[in-house]
Design a protein around this motif. Structure first.
Motif, mmCIF file in Angstrom:
data_model
loop_
_atom_site.group_PDB
_atom_site.id
_atom_site.type_symbol
_atom_site.label_atom_id
_atom_site.label_comp_id
_atom_site.label_asym_id
_atom_site.label_seq_id
_atom_site.Cartn_x
_atom_site.Cartn_y
_atom_site.Cartn_z
ATOM 1 N N LEU A 127 11.457 3.164 -1.145
ATOM 2 C CA LEU A 127 11.594 1.840 -0.551
ATOM 3 C C LEU A 127 11.389 0.770 -1.611
ATOM 4 O O LEU A 127 10.402 0.793 -2.349
ATOM 5 C CB LEU A 127 10.571 1.662 0.575
ATOM 6 C CG LEU A 127 10.633 2.724 1.679
ATOM 7 C CD1 LEU A 127 9.477 2.567 2.629
ATOM 8 C CD2 LEU A 127 11.954 2.667 2.399
ATOM 9 N N PRO A 128 12.290 -0.188 -1.687
ATOM 10 C CA PRO A 128 12.124 -1.262 -2.669
ATOM 11 C C PRO A 128 10.978 -2.195 -2.264
ATOM 12 O O PRO A 128 10.583 -2.247 -1.102
ATOM 13 C CB PRO A 128 13.465 -1.993 -2.616
ATOM 14 C CG PRO A 128 13.990 -1.723 -1.242
ATOM 15 C CD PRO A 128 13.492 -0.346 -0.874
ATOM 16 N N ALA A 129 10.470 -2.912 -3.242
ATOM 17 C CA ALA A 129 9.428 -3.902 -2.971
ATOM 18 C C ALA A 129 9.966 -4.951 -2.007
ATOM 19 O O ALA A 129 11.143 -5.286 -2.028
ATOM 20 C CB ALA A 129 8.979 -4.560 -4.268
ATOM 21 N N GLN A 130 9.082 -5.465 -1.153
ATOM 22 C CA GLN A 130 9.482 -6.470 -0.174
ATOM 23 C C GLN A 130 8.888 -7.827 -0.537
ATOM 24 O O GLN A 130 7.820 -7.901 -1.141
ATOM 25 C CB GLN A 130 8.980 -6.089 1.217
ATOM 26 C CG GLN A 130 9.540 -4.798 1.735
ATOM 27 C CD GLN A 130 8.952 -4.443 3.089
ATOM 28 O OE1 GLN A 130 8.185 -5.185 3.676
ATOM 29 N NE2 GLN A 130 9.316 -3.282 3.587
ATOM 30 N N ASP A 131 9.589 -8.868 -0.158
ATOM 31 C CA ASP A 131 9.070 -10.225 -0.313
ATOM 32 C C ASP A 131 8.036 -10.445 0.784
ATOM 33 O O ASP A 131 8.371 -10.497 1.969
ATOM 34 C CB ASP A 131 10.210 -11.233 -0.197
ATOM 35 C CG ASP A 131 9.737 -12.671 -0.286
ATOM 36 O OD1 ASP A 131 8.518 -12.918 -0.446
ATOM 37 O OD2 ASP A 131 10.591 -13.568 -0.180
#
Length: 91
Positions: free
Chosen positions: A23-27
């Motif tokens: 999972l990519p980093a989230q804002d």
């Protein structure tokens, strides 16, 4: 299911990896993230009947999740919402 102190024999259901998620980093301050954190409520009971929750521990968790959600919404002054369509969620 009712006695959580009974060990489940691992030979009957050995550990199996079924997926690996990346999972990519989230804002953390995006509208979608604030909506998920402040408006929605997580509940294991938002699932299909085929995956119904069993046992006394899950029944006690139901009350805890509900109380936590009610407190958070009351504290933040936000009405809880249950979207019925994905189009209702912020992108």
């Amino acid at each position: 299911m009712e006695d959580a102190s009974v060990l489940w024999p691992e030979d009957l259901s050995p550990h199996q990896i079924v997926a690996v998620l990346h999972l990519p980093a989230q804002d953390a301050y995006s509208d979608a993230r604030r909506y998920a954190d402040d408006v929605l409520s997580f509940s294991p009971w938002h699932a299909l009947e085929a995956y119904r929750r069993l046992g006394s521990i899950m029944r006690s968790r139901r009350a805890a999740y509900s109380a936590s959600s009610a407190f958070r919404h009351r504290f933040n002054g936000i009405e809880p919402q249950e979207p019925s369509d994905i189009k209702e969620l912020p992108a």
